[in-house]
Every structure is written in structure tokens, then in C-alpha cells.
Write a protein that holds these residues in place. Structure first.
Motif, PDB file in Angstrom:
ATOM      1  N   THR A 220     -12.934 -29.662  -5.176  1.00  0.00           N
ATOM      2  CA  THR A 220     -13.431 -28.998  -6.386  1.00  0.00           C
ATOM      3  C   THR A 220     -12.566 -27.812  -6.790  1.00  0.00           C
ATOM      4  O   THR A 220     -12.322 -27.590  -7.979  1.00  0.00           O
ATOM      5  CB  THR A 220     -14.881 -28.521  -6.182  1.00  0.00           C
ATOM      6  OG1 THR A 220     -14.953 -27.723  -4.988  1.00  0.00           O
ATOM      7  CG2 THR A 220     -15.817 -29.698  -6.040  1.00  0.00           C
TER       8      THR A 220
ATOM      9  N   ALA B 134     -21.309 -28.456  -4.574  1.00  0.00           N
ATOM     10  CA  ALA B 134     -20.359 -29.424  -4.021  1.00  0.00           C
ATOM     11  C   ALA B 134     -20.489 -29.504  -2.504  1.00  0.00           C
ATOM     12  O   ALA B 134     -20.472 -30.592  -1.913  1.00  0.00           O
ATOM     13  CB  ALA B 134     -18.932 -29.042  -4.410  1.00  0.00           C
TER      14      ALA B 134
ATOM     15  N   TYR C 209     -23.644 -31.408  -1.686  1.00  0.00           N
ATOM     16  CA  TYR C 209     -23.499 -32.851  -1.901  1.00  0.00           C
ATOM     17  C   TYR C 209     -22.779 -33.507  -0.725  1.00  0.00           C
ATOM     18  O   TYR C 209     -23.028 -34.676  -0.412  1.00  0.00           O
ATOM     19  CB  TYR C 209     -22.714 -33.132  -3.188  1.00  0.00           C
ATOM     20  CG  TYR C 209     -23.530 -32.998  -4.458  1.00  0.00           C
ATOM     21  CD1 TYR C 209     -24.909 -33.158  -4.468  1.00  0.00           C
ATOM     22  CD2 TYR C 209     -22.897 -32.720  -5.673  1.00  0.00           C
ATOM     23  CE1 TYR C 209     -25.643 -33.042  -5.641  1.00  0.00           C
ATOM     24  CE2 TYR C 209     -23.625 -32.607  -6.852  1.00  0.00           C
ATOM     25  CZ  TYR C 209     -24.997 -32.771  -6.838  1.00  0.00           C
ATOM     26  OH  TYR C 209     -25.715 -32.660  -7.994  1.00  0.00           O
TER      27      TYR C 209
ATOM     28  N   PHE D 265     -21.484 -36.233  -5.950  1.00  0.00           N
ATOM     29  CA  PHE D 265     -20.283 -35.407  -5.857  1.00  0.00           C
ATOM     30  C   PHE D 265     -19.236 -35.860  -6.876  1.00  0.00           C
ATOM     31  O   PHE D 265     -18.565 -35.028  -7.497  1.00  0.00           O
ATOM     32  CB  PHE D 265     -19.704 -35.481  -4.442  1.00  0.00           C
ATOM     33  CG  PHE D 265     -18.459 -34.673  -4.241  1.00  0.00           C
ATOM     34  CD1 PHE D 265     -18.519 -33.290  -4.163  1.00  0.00           C
ATOM     35  CD2 PHE D 265     -17.223 -35.296  -4.134  1.00  0.00           C
ATOM     36  CE1 PHE D 265     -17.363 -32.540  -3.987  1.00  0.00           C
ATOM     37  CE2 PHE D 265     -16.066 -34.555  -3.955  1.00  0.00           C
ATOM     38  CZ  PHE D 265     -16.133 -33.168  -3.880  1.00  0.00           C
TER      39      PHE D 265
ATOM     40  N   ALA E 218     -15.157 -30.806   0.376  1.00  0.00           N
ATOM     41  CA  ALA E 218     -15.758 -30.593  -0.940  1.00  0.00           C
ATOM     42  C   ALA E 218     -15.120 -29.401  -1.642  1.00  0.00           C
ATOM     43  O   ALA E 218     -14.810 -29.457  -2.841  1.00  0.00           O
ATOM     44  CB  ALA E 218     -17.265 -30.378  -0.787  1.00  0.00           C
ATOM     45  N   SER E 219     -14.889 -28.321  -0.896  1.00  0.00           N
ATOM     46  CA  SER E 219     -14.252 -27.139  -1.487  1.00  0.00           C
ATOM     47  C   SER E 219     -12.823 -27.440  -1.898  1.00  0.00           C
ATOM     48  O   SER E 219     -12.368 -27.006  -2.964  1.00  0.00           O
ATOM     49  CB  SER E 219     -14.277 -25.986  -0.478  1.00  0.00           C
ATOM     50  OG  SER E 219     -15.594 -25.662  -0.095  1.00  0.00           O
TER      51      SER E 219
ATOM     52  N   LEU F 236     -20.075 -34.484 -10.182  1.00  0.00           N
ATOM     53  CA  LEU F 236     -19.738 -33.062 -10.243  1.00  0.00           C
ATOM     54  C   LEU F 236     -18.236 -32.876 -10.437  1.00  0.00           C
ATOM     55  O   LEU F 236     -17.805 -32.011 -11.219  1.00  0.00           O
ATOM     56  CB  LEU F 236     -20.196 -32.363  -8.975  1.00  0.00           C
ATOM     57  CG  LEU F 236     -19.835 -30.874  -8.841  1.00  0.00           C
ATOM     58  CD1 LEU F 236     -20.432 -30.059  -9.976  1.00  0.00           C
ATOM     59  CD2 LEU F 236     -20.292 -30.321  -7.498  1.00  0.00           C
ATOM     60  N   VAL F 237     -17.426 -33.660  -9.738  1.00  0.00           N
ATOM     61  CA  VAL F 237     -15.973 -33.567  -9.897  1.00  0.00           C
ATOM     62  C   VAL F 237     -15.572 -33.882 -11.333  1.00  0.00           C
ATOM     63  O   VAL F 237     -14.727 -33.199 -11.934  1.00  0.00           O
ATOM     64  CB  VAL F 237     -15.258 -34.501  -8.905  1.00  0.00           C
ATOM     65  CG1 VAL F 237     -13.770 -34.608  -9.233  1.00  0.00           C
ATOM     66  CG2 VAL F 237     -15.444 -34.004  -7.474  1.00  0.00           C
TER      67      VAL F 237
ATOM     68  N   GLN G  99     -21.372 -24.209  -8.730  1.00  0.00           N
ATOM     69  CA  GLN G  99     -20.701 -25.501  -8.556  1.00  0.00           C
ATOM     70  C   GLN G  99     -20.070 -25.616  -7.179  1.00  0.00           C
ATOM     71  O   GLN G  99     -20.055 -26.701  -6.587  1.00  0.00           O
ATOM     72  CB  GLN G  99     -19.645 -25.690  -9.653  1.00  0.00           C
ATOM     73  CG  GLN G  99     -20.239 -25.987 -11.007  1.00  0.00           C
ATOM     74  CD  GLN G  99     -19.202 -26.163 -12.090  1.00  0.00           C
ATOM     75  OE1 GLN G  99     -19.453 -26.793 -13.112  1.00  0.00           O
ATOM     76  NE2 GLN G  99     -18.038 -25.588 -11.917  1.00  0.00           N
TER      77      GLN G  99
END
Length: 394
Positions: free
Chosen positions: A331, A316, A319, A204, A327-328, A207-208, A312
Motif C-alpha cells: 500500500t 490494509a 485485511y 485487500f 500489506a504496508s 483497497l489497493v 488506509q
């Protein structure tokens, strides 16, 4: 896929982001009617967007630990109330606090609404792309609504801006009152969830970092594009506006295309191809000899940069299957805000070396983001329970 539920959530996203778009749309009218300085206007923008981005992960944490169905309508209704209050407020302090309230409403909406949209769309990436485009459509109507209401009648008629939220609130209430009894477990208790995978914080974090590398080029192109076309390429004001419009419109096309690609070829395909295609498009914009070439490259850049968007978001959430709202929030809130936070530094770079040099530096940032994107790995989907996401405990 629950298409009716997804359509309802897409409508709420359009209304919510309408008020997000009304914040910058109203600032010129406030500056003219109330005599606000550039510093005062910047302070209002920071109050609405800066705070919203920072607290959005906190709302995500709350939505994960204490899911409540009322967070979605409360979010866009509070955002609407903040915009209306800012338009009617007499003092700068009241206007600033109203903008803060608007930002809080926007922040409260996104994490639970994104999780509910994922539940309604199932494993479909196209469903998430449709939900995302709803926000884009709402934001695109904000300047028109501001001009029609405030531009024609003044800030004293800002109360009319609250009508879309009130109407959507009624639609939300009617839809939930009709369908909740048939879907909610008896006695109002929540269904037992199946054991889910552990959070992968390392993946994660990567990804961030990738999204941060995306947000900087996006914000800088969005803020500098019109000036670049008019000053560096000698384009007319109309051409500068046309190029900017093509960028935002192409973004909607890219979001929907990315969802389609994700459903047919796997979601890593739109993520990697989006970053890879964005590099030559941005390079073409930097080297563009004329506004027409810039228009073509900008349209391609808009499509490419938004191909990864929906994938994405779902990646997220997968993950962090135990904290999908968090996560939402990170991101869509904190990571995307970095571009706005560092924009003054690139502004200084533009003053010193020109816009073309700055866009070249931004191209390097995008290149780093593309390298990070190719390090991302897919993970098995963990779609939230439709019942829990749509009608959680009250």
C-alpha cells in the motif's frame, strides 16, 4: 499506547523520509555542477523511487517471515549512505548505483517501521497519523538542508548530509539498549502468538485499487499545480509556490485530522468522507478563475485527500493480519507508485489538450476511487504484539 516508542519511530520516519526528499532536492545541483541532461536526471529519479516502490513489498514479505529489529535503523542508514555517495560520486554510473542504494534503504525501512508503529500505537488511528506526519515533516526539510549544505558549499560537502542519520542511529541504539532487556522475553525467545484471522485478499485487492485511484490524482496535482497556476491562471511564481506549499501543508493537517476522526467515529468515516470531499475540491481547482480561488481549493483538497491516509494503512494491515508488513509494503510502496508510473501519459495529454483538460481527466479517476472507497468494509483490528514488533528475533 506506548508514546515513547511511537515518538522514537516517528523520529526515524522523519529522518528516513528526509533522505527520500533529498533525492529530488539534489538533482538540480547535480545538473548544474555535473552537466547532467534532463534524461540523466530522470534516470537518477527512477533509480531511487521506481526501484524502491517495486521492491518494498519484497521487504515486507521478508519482515513478515523473518522479523528483525535492525531493519528499521539499517533502512535509514543505508538511505543516507546512498545519498552521500551520490553527492560524492564522480561518474554517472556510480551516482546511479548510489541512488539505487538509497531507494533500497528507503524500501527496507517502511514495512517493519509501519508494523512497529501500529504496535506502539495500539488501536489508535491518531497514533498512525502522527507516525505518518513524521515522514511528511522530514521530507519538507529536505530542500532546505540541500540548499544549506550543497547549495552553499557544493556537492563535495555532501558527507554532511549523513549527520541526521548517524544521530538518529545513536538515539535508536540507546533507546533499544535501555528498554529491550525489560521487554524482551527471557532467553531471547519470541512469545507465542494468539491465533489470528485469515488474510482477506479480496478486500485487500479492493483497497489497493482504491489507493491506486488516489495516487494518480495526488501525483498529477503535485507535479502540475505550479504550472497550472502560473500558465493557466496567470499567477506569479510566488503564488504558484504558495499554492503548492498549501497543498503539502494541508496534507499534514488532513493526516492528523483523519487519525482523530478515526478514533472518535471509526476509521471508515475518514476514508469515505476524504474521498467524497476531495471531488468538489478538485472540481473547484479545475474551474478556478483565479490563483486565489485555486489556493483555497488546493488547501481543501490537501486536507481531504489525506484524511484517509492513516486509516488506509491500518485497514490494509487488518485485511492481511498474517502479513502486516507485506500489506504496508504494497500500500505504501507499489500502489502509491502507480501515479508516478502513469504520469508521462498524462503529460502527453497535457501537451495535446492543456493542463485544465488533464486535471478534468484526473478528476474522473478520483471519482472512480471514491466509488471504490464506498465499497470497502471495516474489519476487526489485529494489532501486532508490542513485544514482537519492537524487539523481534535477532
Amino acid at each position: 499506547m506506548n508514546k515513547r516508542r511511537l515518538g522514537l519511530l516517528t523520529g526515524t520516519h522523519a529522518v528516513n523520509d528526509l533522505y527520500q526528499g533529498l533525492v529530488p532536492a539534489l538533482l538540480p545541483f547535480m545538473a548544474l555542477e555535473r552537466g547532467y541532461s534532463y534524461t540523466a536526471v530522470s534516470g537518477l529519479m527512477l533509480a531511487a523511487t521506481g526501484l524502491s516502490s517495486v521492491v518494498q513489498p519484497l521487504f515486507g514479505l521478508y519482515a513478515d517471515r523473518h522479523p528483525r529489529s535492525w531493519l528499521v535503523p539499517t533502512g535509514f542508514l543505508v538511505a543516507a549512505f546512498g545519498v552521500v555517495l551520490a553527492g560524492l560520486g564522480g561518474s554517472y554510473l556510480l551516482t546511479w548505483l548510489a541512488m539505487v542504494l538509497c531507494g533500497l534503504g528507503i524500501a527496507a525501512y517502511h514495512p517493519p517501521a509501519t508494523v512497529a508503529a501500529r504496535a506502539a500505537g495500539g488501536a489508535s488511528q491518531k497514533a498512525m497519523s502522527v507516525f505518518s506526519v513524521g515522514g511528511t515533516i522530514g521530507a519538507s526539510f529536505a530542500p532546505l538542508l540541500a540548499a544549506a549544505v550543497v547549495g552553499a558549499q557544493g556537492l563535495s560537502h555532501s558527507y554532511l548530509l549523513g549527520i541526521p542519520a548517524l544521530l538518529m542511529g545513536l538515539v535508536w541504539w540507546a533507546a533499544n539498549a535501555r528498554s529491550a532487556p525489560a521487554t524482551q522475553p527471557a532467553g531471547g525467545t519470541r512469545t507465542r502468538q494468539q491465533p489470528m484471522a485469515q488474510n482477506d485478499w479480496r478486500a485487500f485487492s479492493l483497497l489497493v485499487a482504491t489507493i491506486v485511484g488516489w495516487s494518480i490524482p495526488y501525483v498529477m496535482v503535485l507535479s502540475m499545480l505550479s504550472l497550472y497556476v502560473s500558465r493557466e491562471l496567470g499567477g506569479s511564481p510566488f503564488m504558484a509556490a504558495a499554492v503548492l506549499t498549501s497543498f503539502t501543508a494541508a496534507g499534514a493537517v488532513g493526516t492528523l485530522s483523519g487519525g482523530w476522526l478515526g478514533d472518535h467515529f471509526g476509521r471508515m468515516r475518514p476514508i469515505r468522507s476524504g474521498y467524497l470531499l476531495a471531488i468538489p475540491m478538485l472540481a473547484g481547482l479545475v474551474a478556478a478563475p483565479s490563483p486565489v480561488v485555486a489556493l483555497v481549493c488546493t488547501a481543501g483538497l490537501g486536507v481531504a485527500m489525506f484524511l484517509p491516509f492513516a486509516a488506509q494503512v491500518t485497514l490494509a494491515q487488518d485485511y492481511l493480519p498474517r502479513n502486516p508488513a507485506t500489506a504496508s509494503g504494497i500500500t505504501l510502496g507499489l500502489a502509491l507508485s502507480v501515479g508516478g508510473l502513469v504520469s508521462p501519459l498524462f503529460g502527453l495529454l497535457s501537451d495535446a489538450h492543456g493542463l485544465r483538460f488533464t486535471l478534468t481527466a484526473v478528476l474522473c479517476v478520483l471519482g472512480v476511487a471514491a466509488l471504490l472507497a464506498f465499497q470497502l468494509r471495516n474489519r476487526a483490528p489485529h494489532v501486532p504484539s508490542a513485544t514482537a514488533a519492537a524487539y523481534p528475533a535477532r
